[in-house]
Write a protein that holds these residues in place. Structure first.
Motif, PDB file in Angstrom:
ATOM      1  N   LEU A  79      52.596  42.116  35.698  1.00  0.00           N
ATOM      2  CA  LEU A  79      52.207  41.038  36.589  1.00  0.00           C
ATOM      3  C   LEU A  79      51.469  41.546  37.823  1.00  0.00           C
ATOM      4  O   LEU A  79      50.460  40.974  38.225  1.00  0.00           O
ATOM      5  CB  LEU A  79      53.452  40.248  37.011  1.00  0.00           C
ATOM      6  N   ALA A  80      51.950  42.636  38.408  1.00  0.00           N
ATOM      7  CA  ALA A  80      51.299  43.160  39.610  1.00  0.00           C
ATOM      8  C   ALA A  80      49.878  43.633  39.306  1.00  0.00           C
ATOM      9  O   ALA A  80      48.953  43.403  40.090  1.00  0.00           O
ATOM     10  CB  ALA A  80      52.119  44.300  40.200  1.00  0.00           C
ATOM     11  N   THR A  81      49.694  44.274  38.178  1.00  0.00           N
ATOM     12  CA  THR A  81      48.363  44.731  37.794  1.00  0.00           C
ATOM     13  C   THR A  81      47.448  43.551  37.512  1.00  0.00           C
ATOM     14  O   THR A  81      46.280  43.556  37.907  1.00  0.00           O
ATOM     15  CB  THR A  81      48.443  45.651  36.561  1.00  0.00           C
ATOM     16  N   ASP A  82      47.972  42.528  36.842  1.00  0.00           N
ATOM     17  CA  ASP A  82      47.178  41.327  36.596  1.00  0.00           C
ATOM     18  C   ASP A  82      46.750  40.675  37.903  1.00  0.00           C
ATOM     19  O   ASP A  82      45.602  40.265  38.062  1.00  0.00           O
ATOM     20  CB  ASP A  82      47.968  40.323  35.762  1.00  0.00           C
ATOM     21  N   ALA A  83      47.671  40.576  38.844  1.00  0.00           N
ATOM     22  CA  ALA A  83      47.343  39.982  40.148  1.00  0.00           C
ATOM     23  C   ALA A  83      46.287  40.813  40.866  1.00  0.00           C
ATOM     24  O   ALA A  83      45.380  40.269  41.504  1.00  0.00           O
ATOM     25  CB  ALA A  83      48.603  39.855  40.991  1.00  0.00           C
ATOM     26  N   PHE A  84      46.385  42.128  40.763  1.00  0.00           N
ATOM     27  CA  PHE A  84      45.406  43.014  41.394  1.00  0.00           C
ATOM     28  C   PHE A  84      44.013  42.765  40.817  1.00  0.00           C
ATOM     29  O   PHE A  84      43.040  42.619  41.565  1.00  0.00           O
ATOM     30  CB  PHE A  84      45.825  44.469  41.188  1.00  0.00           C
ATOM     31  N   PHE A  85      43.907  42.700  39.504  1.00  0.00           N
ATOM     32  CA  PHE A  85      42.595  42.504  38.889  1.00  0.00           C
ATOM     33  C   PHE A  85      42.052  41.106  39.151  1.00  0.00           C
ATOM     34  O   PHE A  85      40.840  40.930  39.309  1.00  0.00           O
ATOM     35  CB  PHE A  85      42.640  42.818  37.395  1.00  0.00           C
ATOM     36  N   VAL A  86      42.909  40.104  39.203  1.00  0.00           N
ATOM     37  CA  VAL A  86      42.447  38.759  39.555  1.00  0.00           C
ATOM     38  C   VAL A  86      41.947  38.741  40.997  1.00  0.00           C
ATOM     39  O   VAL A  86      40.932  38.123  41.312  1.00  0.00           O
ATOM     40  CB  VAL A  86      43.567  37.715  39.347  1.00  0.00           C
ATOM     41  N   ALA A  87      42.652  39.448  41.875  1.00  0.00           N
ATOM     42  CA  ALA A  87      42.227  39.513  43.277  1.00  0.00           C
ATOM     43  C   ALA A  87      40.867  40.196  43.408  1.00  0.00           C
ATOM     44  O   ALA A  87      40.090  39.868  44.306  1.00  0.00           O
ATOM     45  CB  ALA A  87      43.273  40.250  44.106  1.00  0.00           C
ATOM     46  N   PHE A  88      40.552  41.127  42.538  1.00  0.00           N
ATOM     47  CA  PHE A  88      39.253  41.790  42.575  1.00  0.00           C
ATOM     48  C   PHE A  88      38.157  40.941  41.947  1.00  0.00           C
ATOM     49  O   PHE A  88      36.979  41.161  42.207  1.00  0.00           O
ATOM     50  CB  PHE A  88      39.313  43.140  41.850  1.00  0.00           C
ATOM     51  N   ARG A  89      38.510  39.982  41.113  1.00  0.00           N
ATOM     52  CA  ARG A  89      37.512  39.178  40.414  1.00  0.00           C
ATOM     53  C   ARG A  89      36.680  38.347  41.392  1.00  0.00           C
ATOM     54  O   ARG A  89      35.463  38.228  41.230  1.00  0.00           O
ATOM     55  CB  ARG A  89      38.214  38.259  39.410  1.00  0.00           C
ATOM     56  N   ILE A  90      37.307  37.792  42.397  1.00  0.00           N
ATOM     57  CA  ILE A  90      36.601  36.909  43.324  1.00  0.00           C
ATOM     58  C   ILE A  90      35.588  37.677  44.175  1.00  0.00           C
ATOM     59  O   ILE A  90      34.416  37.288  44.236  1.00  0.00           O
ATOM     60  CB  ILE A  90      37.613  36.120  44.180  1.00  0.00           C
TER      61      ILE A  90
END
Length: 127
Positions: free
Chosen positions: A36-47
């Protein structure tokens, strides 16, 4: 030739940036795995990556460089500087407006860019 040298410098630094981004992703995946933390990190970088593509590498760059080259060949340096200053000011205003909209609409942007977080109770609890 000066414009060609600048283009080569920007292109080569973009390549270096992409390679370093891959190395960063590799080490993040190696250190944190899939979770979950890694997914959140990559989503945060997407924007920010989307905004970078739109404002820095997107249509603006492809449209402005030929106009600037043509203007530089036909106009005196003062006129070219005025064009660059005007374009930079317009881009700055667009970036500030985009940042303010992003702050105001952050929950909606996250919901649109990562709809799985809203439907997964585990990810909703971590907000």
């Amino acid at each position: 030739m000066n414009l060609l040298r600048a283009l080569a410098a920007v292109s080569s630094l973009t390549l270096v940036s992409r390679i370093l981004g891959f190395v960063r992703d590799f080490f993040i995946a190696r250190a944190f795995g899939a979770g979950l933390a890694t997914d959140a990190f990559f989503v945060a970088f997407r924007i920010p990556n989307l905004l970078r593509r739109l404002f820095a590498e997107g249509a603006f760059s492809q449209a402005f460089v030929p106009v600037l080259a043509e203007h530089k060949n036909r106009q005196p340096p003062e006129e070219t500087r005025t064009l660059i200053d005007g374009a930079a000011t317009a881009l700055l205003l667009a970036l500030v407006a985009a940042a303010l909209l992003g702050i105001a609409l952050a929950p909606l942007i996250v919901y649109i860019s990562a709809p799985g977080f809203a439907s997964d109770p585990e990810s909703s609890a971590s907000r």
